[in-house]
Scaffold this motif. Structure first.
Motif, PDB file in Angstrom:
ATOM      1  N   THR A 107      -2.903  50.597  28.007  1.00 20.96           N
ATOM      2  CA  THR A 107      -2.609  49.163  27.997  1.00 20.96           C
ATOM      3  C   THR A 107      -2.350  48.719  26.565  1.00 20.96           C
ATOM      4  O   THR A 107      -3.075  49.075  25.658  1.00 20.96           O
ATOM      5  CB  THR A 107      -3.799  48.376  28.569  1.00 20.96           C
ATOM      6  N   LYS A 108      -1.295  47.960  26.387  1.00 21.71           N
ATOM      7  CA  LYS A 108      -0.982  47.416  25.063  1.00 21.71           C
ATOM      8  C   LYS A 108      -1.322  45.941  25.060  1.00 21.71           C
ATOM      9  O   LYS A 108      -0.953  45.210  25.959  1.00 21.71           O
ATOM     10  CB  LYS A 108       0.491  47.605  24.737  1.00 21.71           C
ATOM     11  N   ARG A 109      -2.009  45.525  24.037  1.00 20.93           N
ATOM     12  CA  ARG A 109      -2.363  44.109  23.886  1.00 20.93           C
ATOM     13  C   ARG A 109      -2.079  43.671  22.466  1.00 20.93           C
ATOM     14  O   ARG A 109      -2.240  44.431  21.531  1.00 20.93           O
ATOM     15  CB  ARG A 109      -3.839  43.885  24.189  1.00 20.93           C
ATOM     16  N   ILE A 110      -1.706  42.447  22.359  1.00 24.22           N
ATOM     17  CA  ILE A 110      -1.505  41.865  21.039  1.00 24.22           C
ATOM     18  C   ILE A 110      -2.156  40.486  21.045  1.00 24.22           C
ATOM     19  O   ILE A 110      -2.045  39.739  22.006  1.00 24.22           O
ATOM     20  CB  ILE A 110      -0.008  41.770  20.656  1.00 24.22           C
TER      21      ILE A 110
ATOM     22  N   ASN B 223      10.585  50.014  16.687  1.00 24.33           N
ATOM     23  CA  ASN B 223       9.388  49.200  16.865  1.00 24.33           C
ATOM     24  C   ASN B 223       9.315  48.700  18.310  1.00 24.33           C
ATOM     25  O   ASN B 223      10.090  47.836  18.727  1.00 24.33           O
ATOM     26  CB  ASN B 223       9.396  48.025  15.891  1.00 24.33           C
ATOM     27  N   GLY B 224       8.370  49.245  19.060  1.00 24.76           N
ATOM     28  CA  GLY B 224       8.236  48.903  20.468  1.00 24.76           C
ATOM     29  C   GLY B 224       7.943  47.444  20.721  1.00 24.76           C
ATOM     30  O   GLY B 224       8.457  46.843  21.675  1.00 24.76           O
ATOM     31  N   TRP B 225       7.107  46.831  19.873  1.00 25.12           N
ATOM     32  CA  TRP B 225       6.775  45.410  20.054  1.00 25.12           C
ATOM     33  C   TRP B 225       8.003  44.539  19.851  1.00 25.12           C
ATOM     34  O   TRP B 225       8.275  43.634  20.642  1.00 25.12           O
ATOM     35  CB  TRP B 225       5.665  44.986  19.101  1.00 25.12           C
ATOM     36  N   PHE B 226       8.745  44.809  18.790  1.00 25.24           N
ATOM     37  CA  PHE B 226       9.947  44.014  18.524  1.00 25.24           C
ATOM     38  C   PHE B 226      10.941  44.169  19.676  1.00 25.24           C
ATOM     39  O   PHE B 226      11.479  43.181  20.182  1.00 25.24           O
ATOM     40  CB  PHE B 226      10.607  44.417  17.202  1.00 25.24           C
TER      41      PHE B 226
END
Length: 100
Positions: A3-6, A93-96
């Motif tokens: 799980t990715k969280r920001i 960059n996965g988030w971008f």
């Protein structure tokens, strides 16, 4: 667990002083960097052209007008090398890429 969280936290002090540090400002500036096709420097006006030209809400235009009044934005530049480096980093960059 995959799980990715920001979490984005802030108190608004920077925005209250007309610094373009909102997440949307970052994303808009990085999308300009990513789409820059030629080898060139990018200045403040290049990165935030949509706000400065008024292709946004009156509130956002007023915010950037005040930013330009308070700070020496004409002196601020990203060198060609920095633009190229950011472009390479944004590509991976996965988030971008996700939020874009």
């Amino acid at each position: 667990m995959d799980t990715k969280r920001i979490f984005v936290l802030g108190n608004g002090f920077d925005l209250a002083h007309y610094l373009p540090t909102a997440y949307v400002h970052f994303m808009d500036a990085m999308m300009v960097v990513e789409s820059c096709e030629e080898e060139k420097e990018l200045g403040f006006d290049d990165l935030f052209q949509k706000y400065i030209s008024g292709e946004c809400s009156d509130r956002d235009k007023d915010f950037f007008t005040k930013t330009k009044e308070l700070y020496k934005t004409d002196d601020w530049r990203l060198s060609t090398d920095t633009v190229n480096d950011l472009q390479a980093k944004l590509k991976d960059n996965g988030w971008f890429q996700h939020f874009k």
